[in-house]
Design a protein around this motif. Structure first.
Motif, PDB file in Angstrom:
ATOM      1  N   GLU A  77      -0.116   9.426  -6.779  1.00 57.41           N
ATOM      2  CA  GLU A  77      -0.931   8.837  -7.851  1.00 57.41           C
ATOM      3  C   GLU A  77      -0.374   9.304  -9.199  1.00 57.41           C
ATOM      4  O   GLU A  77       0.075  10.421  -9.341  1.00 57.41           O
ATOM      5  CB  GLU A  77      -2.387   9.299  -7.746  1.00 57.41           C
ATOM      6  N   LYS A 105       4.218   4.067 -11.045  1.00 54.32           N
ATOM      7  CA  LYS A 105       4.844   3.030 -10.217  1.00 54.32           C
ATOM      8  C   LYS A 105       4.669   1.639 -10.795  1.00 54.32           C
ATOM      9  O   LYS A 105       5.630   0.900 -10.925  1.00 54.32           O
ATOM     10  CB  LYS A 105       4.241   3.005  -8.802  1.00 54.32           C
ATOM     11  N   ARG A 148      -7.529  -5.373   1.378  1.00 51.16           N
ATOM     12  CA  ARG A 148      -7.465  -4.332   0.338  1.00 51.16           C
ATOM     13  C   ARG A 148      -8.862  -3.865  -0.049  1.00 51.16           C
ATOM     14  O   ARG A 148      -9.139  -2.678  -0.138  1.00 51.16           O
ATOM     15  CB  ARG A 148      -6.740  -4.869  -0.915  1.00 51.16           C
ATOM     16  N   PHE A 156      -3.786  -1.646   7.144  1.00 45.99           N
ATOM     17  CA  PHE A 156      -2.690  -1.762   6.176  1.00 45.99           C
ATOM     18  C   PHE A 156      -1.591  -2.660   6.746  1.00 45.99           C
ATOM     19  O   PHE A 156      -1.004  -3.475   6.031  1.00 45.99           O
ATOM     20  CB  PHE A 156      -2.105  -0.390   5.825  1.00 45.99           C
ATOM     21  N   ARG A 214      -0.160  -6.158   5.431  1.00 54.81           N
ATOM     22  CA  ARG A 214       1.298  -6.280   5.186  1.00 54.81           C
ATOM     23  C   ARG A 214       1.868  -7.513   5.877  1.00 54.81           C
ATOM     24  O   ARG A 214       2.736  -8.198   5.338  1.00 54.81           O
ATOM     25  CB  ARG A 214       1.979  -4.999   5.677  1.00 54.81           C
ATOM     26  N   ARG A 246       4.369  -0.067  -3.639  1.00 60.15           N
ATOM     27  CA  ARG A 246       3.995   0.485  -2.326  1.00 60.15           C
ATOM     28  C   ARG A 246       4.338  -0.479  -1.191  1.00 60.15           C
ATOM     29  O   ARG A 246       4.186  -1.689  -1.301  1.00 60.15           O
ATOM     30  CB  ARG A 246       2.507   0.830  -2.208  1.00 60.15           C
ATOM     31  N   THR A 251       2.353   3.990   4.232  1.00 63.03           N
ATOM     32  CA  THR A 251       1.638   4.162   5.504  1.00 63.03           C
ATOM     33  C   THR A 251       2.144   5.403   6.236  1.00 63.03           C
ATOM     34  O   THR A 251       1.353   6.193   6.776  1.00 63.03           O
ATOM     35  CB  THR A 251       1.801   2.916   6.413  1.00 63.03           C
ATOM     36  N   TYR A 292       0.687   8.444   3.857  1.00 63.13           N
ATOM     37  CA  TYR A 292      -0.777   8.608   3.766  1.00 63.13           C
ATOM     38  C   TYR A 292      -1.443   8.675   5.141  1.00 63.13           C
ATOM     39  O   TYR A 292      -2.214   9.578   5.417  1.00 63.13           O
ATOM     40  CB  TYR A 292      -1.408   7.471   2.954  1.00 63.13           C
ATOM     41  N   GLN A 293      -1.158   7.684   5.993  1.00 63.83           N
ATOM     42  CA  GLN A 293      -1.843   7.672   7.293  1.00 63.83           C
ATOM     43  C   GLN A 293      -1.123   8.591   8.302  1.00 63.83           C
ATOM     44  O   GLN A 293      -1.759   9.236   9.111  1.00 63.83           O
ATOM     45  CB  GLN A 293      -1.924   6.242   7.850  1.00 63.83           C
TER      46      GLN A 293
HETATM   47  P1  TYD Z   1      -4.166   1.579  -5.701  1.00 64.59           P
HETATM   48  O1  TYD Z   1      -5.422   1.506  -6.471  1.00 64.59           O
HETATM   49  O2  TYD Z   1      -3.293   0.366  -5.631  1.00 64.59           O
HETATM   50  O3  TYD Z   1      -3.399   2.868  -6.208  1.00 64.59           O
HETATM   51  P2  TYD Z   1      -1.923   3.265  -6.622  1.00 64.59           P
HETATM   52  O4  TYD Z   1      -1.840   2.982  -8.093  1.00 64.59           O
HETATM   53  O5  TYD Z   1      -1.872   4.720  -6.320  1.00 64.59           O
HETATM   54  O6  TYD Z   1      -0.944   2.485  -5.796  1.00 64.59           O
HETATM   55  O7  TYD Z   1      -4.563   2.057  -4.257  1.00 64.59           O
HETATM   56  C1  TYD Z   1      -3.721   2.078  -3.213  1.00 64.59           C
HETATM   57  C2  TYD Z   1      -4.095   3.282  -2.363  1.00 64.59           C
HETATM   58  O8  TYD Z   1      -3.859   2.962  -0.973  1.00 64.59           O
HETATM   59  C3  TYD Z   1      -3.259   4.497  -2.689  1.00 64.59           C
HETATM   60  O9  TYD Z   1      -4.072   5.627  -2.793  1.00 64.59           O
HETATM   61  C4  TYD Z   1      -2.355   4.653  -1.483  1.00 64.59           C
HETATM   62  C5  TYD Z   1      -3.107   3.972  -0.365  1.00 64.59           C
HETATM   63  N1  TYD Z   1      -2.237   3.373   0.656  1.00 64.59           N
HETATM   64  C6  TYD Z   1      -2.219   3.907   1.937  1.00 64.59           C
HETATM   65  O10 TYD Z   1      -2.912   4.900   2.196  1.00 64.59           O
HETATM   66  N2  TYD Z   1      -1.434   3.336   2.894  1.00 64.59           N
HETATM   67  C7  TYD Z   1      -0.667   2.241   2.655  1.00 64.59           C
HETATM   68  O11 TYD Z   1       0.039   1.741   3.559  1.00 64.59           O
HETATM   69  C8  TYD Z   1      -0.691   1.680   1.330  1.00 64.59           C
HETATM   70  C9  TYD Z   1       0.124   0.461   1.026  1.00 64.59           C
HETATM   71  C10 TYD Z   1      -1.493   2.275   0.365  1.00 64.59           C
END
Ligand code: TYD
Length: 225
Positions: free
Chosen positions: A15, A19, A53, A73, A77, A99, A104, A107-108
């Protein structure tokens, strides 16, 4: 005549790495060369994916756990690839996506503890051969990233991911750095503590040296200066 396939560039990072602003700066530089650019983001980027989303970011899917989130996710995608990314690449447009699959994994998978074999298996099915040509991993110390994210948000509420503790963001950063180090052919790590213009120039240099198609040689240098 069939158009030459476009290039696929993804931006990744924690964050507050900037990006989305660097993705649009890069899009503008490419457009200045007359290249059609489709600027998109995940989760989202197509009608079906935007619905998913909302389900994910509202926190509605959280009770089902990180494996279910990884599957959501991936479903988003799949729609995004079919509706937006593949048609754009096929007509010769360049796609810049804020992203993609690495998020994925990080984060996951790494943070959420979902089996990486499962994540990679789903990725193979959903993405197939349409992997990014270049992935720009933006890097910032978590304290600075969170500060940037907070000032951008103003008085609005933090989404459920941004609300996680600083420790989480440190792990996140380390995971992205490790991922970039492991796949140097595709990924480049960019330090975003530098002034924004310098970061943008660094990104532009990487794009030029790695992806310039023959027909744009020469014009690329002019647009960068
Ligand atoms: P977003 O508000 O678009 O935030 P950012 O500006 O950080 O991209 O929120 C996307 C959130 O989703 C971000 O915290 C990351 C998360 N995310 C995952 O956990 N897994 C994924 O595969 C993707 C694409 C995003």
């Amino acid at each position: 005549m069939r158009a030459m396939r476009g290039r696929f560039i993804t931006f990744e990072g924690g964050e507050g790495t900037g990006k989305s602003s660097h993705a649009s700066l890069l899009a503008r530089r490419l457009e200045a060369l007359g290249i059609e650019v489709v600027l998109t983001r995940e989760p989202g980027g197509s009608t079906g994916a935007e619905i998913i989303r909302h389900v994910i970011l509202s926190g509605a899917a959280k009770p089902f756990g990180p494996a279910a989130e990884a599957i959501l996710f991936a479903a988003a995608r799949d729609d995004h690839l079919n509706q937006t990314i593949r048609p754009a690449l096929a007509r010769g447009a360049w796609v810049i996506c804020d992203r993609f699959t690495d998020s994925t994994v990080v984060y996951q998978g790494i943070l959420g503890g979902v089996d990486l074999n499962l994540i990679k298996a789903i990725e193979r099915i959903v993405v197939g051969d349409d992997k990014p040509d270049l992935t720009i991993v933006l890097d910032v110390p978590p304290e600075l990233g969170l500060q940037r994210a907070a000032s951008r948000r103003g008085t609005g509420a933090a989404d459920r991911f941004e609300a996680e503790a600083i420790q989480y963001h440190t792990k996140l950063r380390e995971a992205f750095r490790a991922l970039a180090a492991k796949d140097r052919g595709r990924c480049v790590l960019i330090d975003t503590t530098l002034p924004r213009e310098q970061v943008a120039d660094g990104i532009w240099n990487e794009v030029q040296s790695r992806l310039t198609p023959q027909k744009y040689r020469g014009t690329f240098r002019e647009a960068a200066s």
